[in-house]
Design a protein around this motif. Sequence first.
Motif: not given
Length: 587
Positions: A128-137
């Motif tokens: 959840t958290a890591d993929t959300t960060l990836l989406q932002s980047v």
Amino acid sequence: MSTDSEPPWQVARALLGFIRPYRRQVTYALLALMFTAAVTLSIGQGLRLIIDRGLVTGSAEGLAHHVLLFLLMVLLLATGTFARYYWVTWIGERVVADIRMRVFEHLISLHPGFFERNRSLEIQSRLTADTTLLQSVIGSSLSVALRNLLLLAGGIVWLFLTNARLSLLVLISVPLVVVPILYFGRRVRQLSRHSQDRVADVGAYVGEVLSQIKTVQAYNHQPIDRARFGDVVERAFAIAIRRTVQRGLLITAVILLVLGAVGLMIWVGGLDVVAGRISAGELAAFVFYSVIVGAAVGALSEVIGELQRAAGAAERLIELLAAHNEISAPSAHDRAALPARVLGAIALEEVRFSYPMRPELPAVDGLTLSVRPGETLALVGPSGAGKSTVFDLLLRFYDVNSGAIRLEGIDIRRLDPAQLRSCFALVSQHPVLFRGSIIDNLRYARPDANRDAVIAAARAAYAHDFIEALPAGYDTELGDTGSGLSGGQKQRLAIARALLADAPVLLLDEATSALDAQSERTVQQALDGLMRGRTTLVIAHRLATVQNADRIAVLDQGCLIAVGSHRELMISCPLYAKLARLQFETE
């Protein structure tokens, strides 16, 4: 999971693998990026024309003409920016959705031993958290980085076209900015990974406490949990502050160097205007491009911090995707197929097994046991005797260390795990229900079952009456783990689910342990009908429930002690006689 950092090129290659299927959308995004960068750079020339051919000449007509040209550039820039934002965001959302799906698909195929060695809640945080960060980047920061790289390159070209002498000052300042970016960027990346690990710890601790909130409150454990959670949060905060300091130092250095260089260029260029060597419009254009280059370098230095955080998140997700599945289907050459009609002949041959977390302690030690088709075999023995482990091995949640397990004479390691498990219906000691409706939970083993078949299974498990009494009947929504139902009701739903599966082999692990005496009697009658003509393995601590089994196997410390009927074992097996005497005398 490994804590070693993946090489940056490996992380980039993995991410490119997810982006590659969307070449067309990437092309659209790149075209929009190049278009907006070109228009932005053209604005500098628009400013030069407004000053030199409008303001300086005093021509109102020339001023109006060039201002309209400038506004046209602004309109083109706005249109291109919309296209760029849409396609870059689309790519980010699509790629992250694909990553989530790929990671989840891989996770649910991994052997249970993987989740013994790794905390499920930490894995959940990664998903959840890591993929959300990836989406932002991917959907924002990467676009900003590419755009500013284009502006940096184009700005430098226009600087030299406008005034080569002043441009040398830019070339001197760029290395002064790049060096701290490389130095601080590496440190930010390392701290970003540690920061994401600590954030995962926070999420895992919260999930663990909240999932067991009744136990927490029953023992008044809140003050201790508050203190422990505070420690976890503070560790995450400390790492985040260290990362923030490094990023702050990076941005501060960039601002000082870039704006200092711009100030120097304005001073030198101002002297050239006074001396008549360049026009005011050329100086304005030069300052514009200097600001563009400086802003691009500054933006890149800031975005690099985000990219470093994303690299840390990507590494963690790649670790999950790289996790090896120890239980997999054999190759087509070695794979065997079960007969069309599985009767349920099972054989364990000199089976030895130790759980990966306790390799020195055998859970099953030299077990040889056969089960005839249609037979009901009960497994009894003290706790830790290896009864539930036998079920784990039959379902091939783990592979034996030595020996073999055969179904219909075929080593189960030569079978596709999905085909093997379709032969078993499991009712565990602790019934597992999922968030959703009751009917969806009952259809878990057979999603295509019609409503009549579901109701028939529920009736056979004596669950129909209490289901119908619920506000929405079979469409009643259950909470996590079936919250809101009693233990006996959950168990009857689990039995109904096994009935609906209609598998040739039943695995009953204390299947009636949560029922009261009356419910146990009625459900046992339903199970007796279900077991007729099927191979059934029953784990039971309450020996009264297995007295009528065809045979009873007594296990102790992973070894087979004796096999026989209840009457035979009462005479020949001291351990069984002792267990039976203790239970029956207590009752």
